[in-house]
Design a protein around this motif. Structure first.
Motif, short mmCIF file in Angstrom:
data_model
loop_
_atom_site.label_atom_id
_atom_site.label_comp_id
_atom_site.label_asym_id
_atom_site.label_seq_id
_atom_site.Cartn_x
_atom_site.Cartn_y
_atom_site.Cartn_z
N ALA A 160 -5.55 3.15 -0.68
CA ALA A 160 -6.88 2.55 -0.84
C ALA A 160 -6.97 1.81 -2.17
O ALA A 160 -7.52 0.70 -2.25
CB ALA A 160 -7.95 3.64 -0.76
N LEU A 161 -6.42 2.40 -3.23
CA LEU A 161 -6.43 1.73 -4.53
C LEU A 161 -5.69 0.39 -4.48
O LEU A 161 -6.17 -0.63 -4.99
CB LEU A 161 -5.80 2.64 -5.59
N VAL A 162 -4.53 0.39 -3.84
CA VAL A 162 -3.76 -0.85 -3.75
C VAL A 162 -4.50 -1.90 -2.92
O VAL A 162 -4.59 -3.08 -3.31
CB VAL A 162 -2.37 -0.57 -3.13
N LEU A 163 -5.06 -1.49 -1.80
CA LEU A 163 -5.71 -2.44 -0.90
C LEU A 163 -7.01 -3.00 -1.46
O LEU A 163 -7.48 -4.05 -1.01
CB LEU A 163 -5.98 -1.76 0.45
N ALA A 221 0.82 -1.22 0.00
CA ALA A 221 0.00 0.00 0.00
C ALA A 221 0.85 1.26 0.00
O ALA A 221 0.35 2.35 -0.32
CB ALA A 221 -0.94 0.00 1.21
N LEU A 222 2.12 1.14 0.35
CA LEU A 222 3.01 2.29 0.36
C LEU A 222 3.67 2.49 -1.01
O LEU A 222 4.40 3.47 -1.20
CB LEU A 222 4.08 2.10 1.43
N GLU A 223 3.44 1.57 -1.94
CA GLU A 223 4.02 1.67 -3.28
C GLU A 223 3.01 2.30 -4.24
O GLU A 223 1.80 2.28 -3.99
CB GLU A 223 4.39 0.27 -3.79
N PRO A 224 3.46 2.85 -5.37
CA PRO A 224 2.53 3.42 -6.35
C PRO A 224 1.55 2.36 -6.86
O PRO A 224 1.95 1.23 -7.15
CB PRO A 224 3.44 3.93 -7.48
N PHE A 225 0.30 2.75 -6.99
CA PHE A 225 -0.71 1.80 -7.46
C PHE A 225 -0.34 1.21 -8.82
O PHE A 225 -0.51 0.01 -9.06
CB PHE A 225 -2.08 2.48 -7.55
N GLU A 226 0.17 2.04 -9.72
CA GLU A 226 0.51 1.56 -11.05
C GLU A 226 1.58 0.46 -10.99
O GLU A 226 1.51 -0.52 -11.74
CB GLU A 226 1.00 2.71 -11.94
#
Length: 408
Positions: A223-226, A103-108
């Motif tokens: 939120a996007l990652v999770l 979650a701390l990394e860029p979503f892309e």
């Protein structure tokens, strides 16, 4: 200062509303009363029930009730193997890596790794050549259309512009997914200039006219990652069923979006945001929750997640990040007030829908923003599942119906 709401002041459920909320017949409801499982109050117009007591009873039944031996619930339909998301010991993992760390990394970067197994921290998603056509289609929608409606019609327009849309070759599918995700964001009307080039920054500018603080952008990205994937949710099952029939990745996403557009799945954050907004505006939490129980047919929106008996870790992460932004203090206070009440009365904890509601409310977004965030993130997960399903035998996800005549 407003007088605290007393329990006797709260709206009460009729017997019919209570039976509907519990999914039982009136006879069964009165059997619960006779056994001392539920309290009722007799009035001149009939029996009434305490809304919060009913919600606590419903939550307890969800945890304890075994399936009926005489009739299948339809679950589990079958066991579907997946090598991506794992829920274990109250935590979410993607291919063995804690989602909390990702979650701390860029979503892309996370989405490209999910789709291709390649880790590229500088990954950037760009919409394809059908974007302008998708925008025209979205602009032609009636005035009452929301951003989720714009995303849905955009998928079809973007598919029509992709000459390789029927290719199920993994590289083509992954590329289509990246263009589609970027297009689903870019098709939304801009409300403010984007602060940065990340997908989270672009999405924020489409959902809010309020300037995004760095912390709020980090929270949206998390939120996007999770929300990228989460076991076999209803929408993911719909997406895999479509992929089993060898639907294109665009059609797979349409199937997922159709199942997501439901009050017990993707739309739950909308009801949670409305509830949270009332508490943030100063209304008594007990009154707001009681109203939600009276008006709704399911659990209190934003609370409870059967896969996490001790609380949804996705919600904890997003809400903790949100609490680090002083501008979100009022919303965080409202979350804590609701969480304390629901934990005390029903034993349930906030889930990802409440976290999305809190993020949207703190960001000054419309009440359907949580649905848009969810759909944008989960599009990547649906295509990950499609890629897995394309490797399986076609049409394997075809259950057999069992005829059961209706009682006369």
């Amino acid at each position: 200062m407003a007088r605290p709401v007393e329990r006797n002041d709260l709206p009460r459920l009729t017997a019919e509303q209570t039976a509907e909320r519990l999914g039982v017949k009136l006879e069964t409801l009165y059997a619960y009363v006779a056994r001392g499982l539920l309290d009722r109050t007799r009035t001149a117009s009939g029996s009434t029930f305490d809304a919060l007591e009913v919600e606590a009873f419903a939550a307890a039944r969800r945890r304890k009730a075994p399936p009926s031996p005489a009739r299948t619930e339809g679950r589990p339909l079958m066991v579907i193997e997946t090598d991506f998301a794992l829920i274990d010991d109250g935590a979410l993992f993607y291919r063995g890596r804690p989602a909390a760390e990702l979650a701390l990394e860029p979503f892309e970067a996370v989405a490209r790794w999910a789709l291709t197994r390649r880790w590229e921290p500088s990954a950037h998603f760009a919409a394809g050549p059908g974007l302008e056509a998708a925008r025209r289609v979205a602009e032609a929608l009636p005035p009452g259309a929301g951003d989720r409606d714009r995303q849905l019609v955009a998928v079809t327009a973007l598919a029509a512009a992709d000459p390789l849309r029927t290719s199920l070759e993994p590289q083509a599918v992954a590329g289509a997914a990246e263009r589609l995700i970027a297009g689903m964001v870019a098709v939304l009307p801009a409300r403010a200039p984007a602060v940065g080039t990340s997908l989270a920054a672009e999405l924020w500018s489409r959902l809010s006219a309020k300037p995004a603080t760095p912390q709020l952008l980090r929270t949206l990205n998390a939120a996007l990652v999770l929300l990228l994937d989460h076991d076999l949710a209803v929408s993911t099952l719909a997406a895999r069923a479509a992929a089993s029939a060898r639907a294109t990745p665009y059609a797979v996403v349409v199937a997922g979006l159709g199942a997501l557009d439901s009050p017990l799945h993707g739309n739950a954050s909308r009801a949670a945001q409305r509830m949270l907004a009332r508490v943030a505006a100063g209304e008594e939490p007990a009154r707001v929750v009681a109203d939600a129980v009276v008006d709704g047919r399911g659990p209190v929106p934003g609370f409870g997640q059967p896969l996490y008996p001790h609380g949804d870790p996705r919600a904890r992460i997003v809400l903790c990040m949100l609490a680090d932004d002083p501008a979100a203090a009022g919303v965080v206070d409202a979350v804590e007030a609701l969480a304390a009440l629901l934990h005390d009365r029903t034993g349930t904890s906030p889930n990802s829908d409440l976290a999305l509601a809190a993020l949207s409310l703190a960001g000054g977004m419309a009440d359907d923003a949580g649905e848009v965030i969810f759909a944008t993130a989960r599009t990547a997960g649906w295509v990950v599942h499609a890629l897995a399903e394309y490797r399986e035998r076609p049409l394997r996800l075809r259950p057999v119906g069992r005829y059961t005549p209706a009682p006369t």
